[in-house]
Scaffold this active site. Structure first.
Site, short mmCIF file in Angstrom:
data_model
loop_
_atom_site.label_atom_id
_atom_site.label_comp_id
_atom_site.label_asym_id
_atom_site.label_seq_id
_atom_site.Cartn_x
_atom_site.Cartn_y
_atom_site.Cartn_z
N HIS A 120 0.86 -1.18 0.00
CA HIS A 120 0.00 0.00 0.00
C HIS A 120 0.90 1.24 0.00
O HIS A 120 1.47 1.61 1.02
CB HIS A 120 -0.92 -0.01 1.22
N LEU A 146 -8.66 -2.77 10.59
CA LEU A 146 -8.80 -1.33 10.85
C LEU A 146 -9.56 -1.06 12.14
O LEU A 146 -10.49 -1.76 12.51
CB LEU A 146 -9.47 -0.65 9.66
N HIS A 176 -4.41 4.03 -3.17
CA HIS A 176 -4.40 3.30 -1.91
C HIS A 176 -3.47 2.09 -1.95
O HIS A 176 -2.81 1.77 -0.97
CB HIS A 176 -5.82 2.84 -1.57
N GLU A 224 -17.84 -4.18 24.38
CA GLU A 224 -17.05 -5.42 24.48
C GLU A 224 -15.81 -5.40 23.61
O GLU A 224 -14.72 -5.80 24.04
CB GLU A 224 -17.93 -6.63 24.12
N HIS A 254 -28.64 -15.20 24.41
CA HIS A 254 -27.57 -15.04 25.39
C HIS A 254 -26.88 -16.35 25.74
O HIS A 254 -25.92 -16.35 26.51
CB HIS A 254 -28.13 -14.41 26.67
#
Length: 671
Positions: free
Chosen positions: A35, A126, A265, A414, A476
């Site tokens: 990149h 990312l 990119h 989380e 759950h």
């Protein structure tokens, strides 16, 4: 963009930045992949940061009080590799640059922690880097509160791109950092308006500056190619008590024919275009050639930190011997010598009391004796503190008002929590653990995988680990999660059966230095199954004989966690009919797999039928059910084959056929 004007306005700066750009052009061209665009666009920001602000010493790359530089936009890895080579890091030589993205090179396609000094964390997925940075900054604050600003006073700098800020984890990280007022954290946003698919506007219209400001950040917008503006913005960021975001307006693939396009990119390998770009830069050297004057200037930047480090070492030496030893211990990730004795005492007490506890409560009992002797533990929960049982009374709450607090309220974040824990562990000096429901490892999965890839010893306290949580239902109730986690390389999954095994699991987690640990803990009460005290950590063997067969051994029952008591009850039923049955507790498949072959054969000898019991899916069990001979006819599984349901736990176990009677029938059908 008038490159000639930039060259004329700041010639010394320009040549140093051009060194980053040309190394990137050459390395990507040689690899025929990579990149190119981001390093060409952000070279000016990186040059100013390293030359005028970053505190580091390439000759002592693990110096605890160095500033941390995190390339969240990890696809632009050549920016980091070029900086490390130019400033004199021994691990990144010119040969390493020339072998960019090749087998055995330290210069992997995306930065990988452990490959070379100066790579603070693994990035590429990312958003992970910016989320890690929050953990780095929290760890720095905690350390400074404990040892003082003369010993701990450094900053964390991040380069993040549009993609990092689109990822949902960035929202979690930005919100947490703003609330915690992490003033030693600065994020440079590479605002180039380009993604792989095209202009950012085809997918996003977020006002990023307003977004950061709304979360409590100090924000600035600058020309990312103006070294004076960059310097001033960093200076202003350092002066503000809030975390800072500097929006750097840049041109991706600056000076190349692909500038300001999505093509910029990726890998720009056309030879004529590469030569034209170098000519625009005023660069006359051949491939991988850096003028001696430019290299010397970069090496002088790298050498600057040695004096600062020496001064810091003198301050460290001024501490008492005890404080110096404690600082060295926690930075090395070594557990205190008392840990083993404390764990053994708790185990003995648990075996004698024979109390019934949910293993989430057992975990709390362990933390109540461990946290006071391990001041480096840093706990937290994703808004489930009372359910995860992760907070003990001695910790105090980490907040802008109390940096000595050792418990973080992460909120419903989380993924951000898990990534921050990675950052804390990578920073050093803290032992992070964090809790949520086992089912929500789905939300934290990206960061958990990177924990394993990096070998970061984060501890994931995952409670409500099966249909045993009951009425909350299948949304759950984890059924596939144990299999998913066990399938992850270098991730240690431990599902303890009682307080004794939970204590042993925590001892293993807190002494690990190259492996993260998931503790799978029950919501429902479980009896003590280890009623005979043993000083040895049997959980460390992964599996062991909990109860031997009476008479001739004809069956072996294997179970984990809450199903161990079912295995013991099934053994009683079978032996009442004269079927000798061994019960093996298998809290960790990974640890059992690591044992010598002779030990594994002793625990699971050929001959008897084998049945595994676990309130999850079968996937992963066949390695131990079938054995080396692959005798399907003599092995069975009692567990889940689909999702759970909403009902009391005892009803669910009966309806899904996870009972002692079902296990006994399975064994008899195999004999």
């Amino acid at each position: 963009m008038n490159i000639a004007a930039l060259r004329q306005a700041h010639p010394d700066h320009w040549m140093k930045a051009a060194a980053i750009r040309t190394l990137t052009l050459d390395a990507v061209a040689a690899a025929k992949s990579g990149h190119t665009g981001m390093p060409l666009g952000m070279a000016d920001v990186a040059t100013v940061l390293f030359e005028k602000h970053l505190k580091f010493d390439p000759t002592a790359p693990h110096w605890p009080d160095r500033d941390r530089f995190i390339l969240s936009a990890g696809h632009g890895s050549m920016l980091l590799y070029a900086l490390l080579y130019l400033t004199g890091y021994a691990d990144i030589t010119l040969d390493q640059i020339k072998n960019f993205r090749q087998w055995g090179a330290r210069t992997a396609g995306h930065p990988e922690y452990g490959h070379a000094a100066g790579i603070e964390t693994t990035t590429g997925p990312l958003g992970q880097g910016i989320a890690n940075s929050v953990g780095f900054a929290i760890a720095e604050e905690v350390q400074r509160a404990r040892f003082g600003a003369k010993i701990v006073d450094h900053r964390t700098y991040v380069i993040a791109g549009d993609g990092c800020l689109m990822e949902g984890i960035s929202h979690e990280a930005i919100g947490l950092a703003g609330m915690q007022q992490l003033g030693h954290l600065t994020v440079f946003w590479d605002n180039n308006d380009i993604t792989i698919d095209g202009h950012v506007g085809i997918a996003d219209k977020t006002d990023q500056m307003a977004r950061f400001a709304a979360a409590g950040w100090h924000v600035q917008a600058i020309d990312g190619h103006d070294p004076v503006a960059i310097d001033a913005a960093i200076t202003a960021a350092k002066a503000d008590p809030r975390p800072s975001m500097i929006a750097c307006k840049t041109h991706i693939a600056l000076g190349h024919a692909a500038q300001d396009t999505s093509k910029g990119h990726g890998a720009l390998t056309d030879k004529a275009q590469l030569e034209a770009t170098k000519a625009a830069y005023g660069w006359t050297g051949g491939p991988f050639e850096i003028p001696a004057k430019v290299k010397a200037e970069w090496e002088a930047i790298g050498a600057r930190g040695a004096a600062v480090r020496t001064e810091w070492e003198a301050r460290l030496a001024g501490l008492s011997q005890g404080k110096q030893a404690e600082f060295a211990r926690i930075m090395a990730g070594e557990a205190p010598k008392r840990l083993g004795a404390v764990i053994r005492a708790l185990k003995k007490q648990a075996s004698e009391l024979k109390a019934s506890h949910a293993t989430r409560k057992s975990s709390e009992l362990v933390l109540e004796v461990v946290n006071p002797i391990m001041p480096e533990t840093l706990g937290g929960s994703a808004d489930l503190t009372g359910s995860n049982n992760t907070k003990t009374g001695d910790l105090g709450i980490f907040s802008p008002e109390n940096r000595a607090g050792r418990y973080v309220y992460y909120g419903v974040r989380e993924h951000g929590m898990a990534a921050a824990m990675n950052g804390m562990a990578l920073h050093g000096g803290v032992r992070p653990y964090g809790g949520t429901f086992m089912c929500f490892t789905d939300y934290a999965r990206g960061a958990i995988r990177l924990s394993a890839l990096m070998g970061v010893p984060a501890v994931y306290v995952m409670t409500h680990d099966s249909i045993g949580l009951g009425e909350d239902g299948p949304t759950h109730q984890p059924v596939e999660h144990l299999a998913m986690l066990r399938a992850t390389p270098n991730l240690r999954v431990i599902r303890p059966a009682d307080t004794v095994e939970t204590a042993e699991a925590w001892e293993l987690a807190l002494t690990a230095n190259g492996t993260p640990t998931v503790l799978a803990l029950s919501r429902q009460n479980l009896p003590t199954v280890r009623t005979q005290h043993k000083t040895a950590n049997l959980t460390a063997q992964g599996a062991y004989v909990l109860a031997e067969a009476t008479g001739k051994r004809r069956a072996i029952l294997m179970a984990t966690g809450s199903e161990v008591e079912i295995a013991l009850a099934a053994k009683a039923l079978l032996e009442a009919e004269g079927i000798g049955t061994r019960v093996v507790s298998m809290p960790s498949m990974e640890l059992f797999a690591a044992q010598p072959d002779a030990y594994r054969k002793r625990i699971l000898p050929a001959g008897p039928v084998r049945v595994a019991i676990e309130a999850g899916v079968r996937q992963g069990w066949d390695q131990w059910l079938l054995g080396e001979r692959g005798r399907e006819a003599k092995a069975g599984f009692v567990g889940m084959s689909g999702f759970g349901a909403s009902a009391p736990a005892e009803v669910l176990y009966e309806k899904f056929g996870i009972t002692a009677e079902a296990v006994a029938e399975k064994v008899k059908s195999l004999l």
